[in-house]
Design an enzyme around this catalytic site. Sequence first.
Site, mmCIF file in Angstrom:
data_model
loop_
_atom_site.group_PDB
_atom_site.id
_atom_site.type_symbol
_atom_site.label_atom_id
_atom_site.label_comp_id
_atom_site.label_asym_id
_atom_site.label_seq_id
_atom_site.Cartn_x
_atom_site.Cartn_y
_atom_site.Cartn_z
ATOM 1 N N LYS A 187 45.187 45.538 53.991
ATOM 2 C CA LYS A 187 44.548 46.437 52.931
ATOM 3 C C LYS A 187 43.777 47.462 53.072
ATOM 4 O O LYS A 187 42.999 47.460 54.159
ATOM 5 C CB LYS A 187 44.288 45.489 51.863
ATOM 6 N N ASN A 189 40.665 41.840 49.097
ATOM 7 C CA ASN A 189 40.532 40.822 49.959
ATOM 8 C C ASN A 189 41.344 40.857 51.487
ATOM 9 O O ASN A 189 41.874 39.762 51.887
ATOM 10 C CB ASN A 189 41.219 39.782 49.089
ATOM 11 N N GLU A 220 60.150 41.424 50.388
ATOM 12 C CA GLU A 220 59.070 42.347 50.638
ATOM 13 C C GLU A 220 59.123 43.186 52.126
ATOM 14 O O GLU A 220 58.818 44.297 52.314
ATOM 15 C CB GLU A 220 57.619 41.563 51.039
ATOM 16 N N ARG A 239 49.811 32.094 55.480
ATOM 17 C CA ARG A 239 48.736 32.091 54.361
ATOM 18 C C ARG A 239 47.731 31.029 54.709
ATOM 19 O O ARG A 239 46.789 31.297 54.056
ATOM 20 C CB ARG A 239 49.875 31.075 53.020
ATOM 21 N N THR A 283 43.150 33.524 47.561
ATOM 22 C CA THR A 283 42.966 34.950 47.235
ATOM 23 C C THR A 283 41.630 35.418 47.099
ATOM 24 O O THR A 283 41.166 36.498 47.344
ATOM 25 C CB THR A 283 43.721 35.274 45.730
ATOM 26 N N HIS A 309 47.262 40.841 52.790
ATOM 27 C CA HIS A 309 48.433 40.307 51.952
ATOM 28 C C HIS A 309 49.178 39.336 52.939
ATOM 29 O O HIS A 309 49.230 39.901 54.125
ATOM 30 C CB HIS A 309 49.227 41.327 51.411
ATOM 31 N N ARG A 339 40.477 36.020 55.101
ATOM 32 C CA ARG A 339 40.001 36.614 54.066
ATOM 33 C C ARG A 339 38.473 36.463 53.723
ATOM 34 O O ARG A 339 37.475 37.306 53.351
ATOM 35 C CB ARG A 339 40.507 36.274 52.650
ATOM 36 N N TYR A 387 54.386 44.723 43.827
ATOM 37 C CA TYR A 387 53.478 43.776 42.945
ATOM 38 C C TYR A 387 54.540 43.622 41.628
ATOM 39 O O TYR A 387 53.734 43.524 40.515
ATOM 40 C CB TYR A 387 52.166 44.195 42.793
ATOM 41 N N PHE A 426 44.569 43.212 35.927
ATOM 42 C CA PHE A 426 43.875 43.748 37.045
ATOM 43 C C PHE A 426 44.853 44.789 37.832
ATOM 44 O O PHE A 426 44.596 45.298 38.808
ATOM 45 C CB PHE A 426 43.349 42.816 37.981
HETATM 46 P P1 IDP Z 1 47.755 36.513 46.855
HETATM 47 O O1 IDP Z 1 47.459 37.713 47.485
HETATM 48 O O2 IDP Z 1 46.697 35.380 47.498
HETATM 49 O O3 IDP Z 1 49.083 35.795 47.008
HETATM 50 P P2 IDP Z 1 48.210 36.975 44.066
HETATM 51 O O4 IDP Z 1 48.025 36.103 42.884
HETATM 52 O O5 IDP Z 1 49.569 37.259 44.583
HETATM 53 O O6 IDP Z 1 47.261 36.503 45.136
HETATM 54 O O7 IDP Z 1 47.807 38.596 43.655
HETATM 55 C C1 IDP Z 1 48.073 39.508 44.464
HETATM 56 C C2 IDP Z 1 46.884 40.514 44.699
HETATM 57 O O8 IDP Z 1 46.324 40.838 43.648
HETATM 58 C C3 IDP Z 1 45.685 39.675 45.535
HETATM 59 O O9 IDP Z 1 45.642 39.673 46.837
HETATM 60 C C4 IDP Z 1 44.560 40.661 44.886
HETATM 61 O O10 IDP Z 1 44.458 41.989 45.773
HETATM 62 C C5 IDP Z 1 45.229 41.003 43.529
HETATM 63 N N1 IDP Z 1 44.320 40.038 42.569
HETATM 64 C C6 IDP Z 1 44.989 38.744 42.321
HETATM 65 N N2 IDP Z 1 44.139 38.014 41.332
HETATM 66 C C7 IDP Z 1 43.114 39.043 40.977
HETATM 67 C C8 IDP Z 1 41.959 39.071 39.960
HETATM 68 O O11 IDP Z 1 41.973 38.096 39.395
HETATM 69 N N3 IDP Z 1 41.132 40.082 39.904
HETATM 70 C C9 IDP Z 1 41.630 41.178 40.558
HETATM 71 N N4 IDP Z 1 42.644 41.476 41.612
HETATM 72 C C10 IDP Z 1 43.182 40.209 41.660
HETATM 73 MG MG MG Z 2 50.558 36.705 46.037
#
Ligand code: IDP
Ligand code: MG
Length: 156
Positions: free
Chosen positions: A25, A128, A142, A101, A107, A131, A118, A65, A73
């Site tokens: 990112k 974080n 993707e 993963r 996350t 991805h 992360r 997304y 968010f």
């Molecule tokens: P992941 O990246 O661990 O798969 P996802 O739930 O798919 O998590 O969410 C995609 C991205 O959206 C996350 O990596 C993060 O950058 C952002 N994100 C997810 N949940 C939150 C939140 O509660 N607050 C702010 N950003 C979030």
């Molecule tokens: Mg995800």
Amino acid sequence: MKTIIAALLVLPNLLLGEMTFSMIKPTAVQEQKAGEIIAQLQASGLRVVALKITKMTPEQADIFYKDLKDKPFFPELSKMMTSGPVVAMVLDGDNAVAKTRELIGPTDPKEAKPTTIRARFGKSKGDNAIHASDSVVSAEREIPIFFSGEEIFLSK
Ligand code: IDP
Ligand code: MG
């Protein structure tokens, strides 16, 4: 018959391995951490078979997304992901999806084991560092958002 179908399903994986999509990112790219992150992925046996530095457009973020578009968010996420260049890659290897993963961690970097990518490079739950696809089906959706077939080099 079942055995033949099973063999046909397994064969592409034997030939090609499993592929996943990963993306460093903008903040981590800006901080010049891409090299260390890729080194950690490769050290675990994953092979980098496609790689590029690129900047996501808001339209690409909407597509990428799509399942998160209704989350509160999402505007913040789209702004962050389009704020600077990302490093996109395709990783190939046994259990590439689950392995990646595991290496990146959950996350929220605060909940991640200290050795995960992360935990090492993430700033917050949103920002974080990296991805990674959450399933083979997600990876198949993707990868083509970022790479054409000619940009993926699977030969060993
Ligand atoms: P992941 O990246 O661990 O798969 P996802 O739930 O798919 O998590 O969410 C995609 C991205 O959206 C996350 O990596 C993060 O950058 C952002 N994100 C997810 N949940 C939150 C939140 O509660 N607050 C702010 N950003 C979030
Ligand atoms: Mg995800």
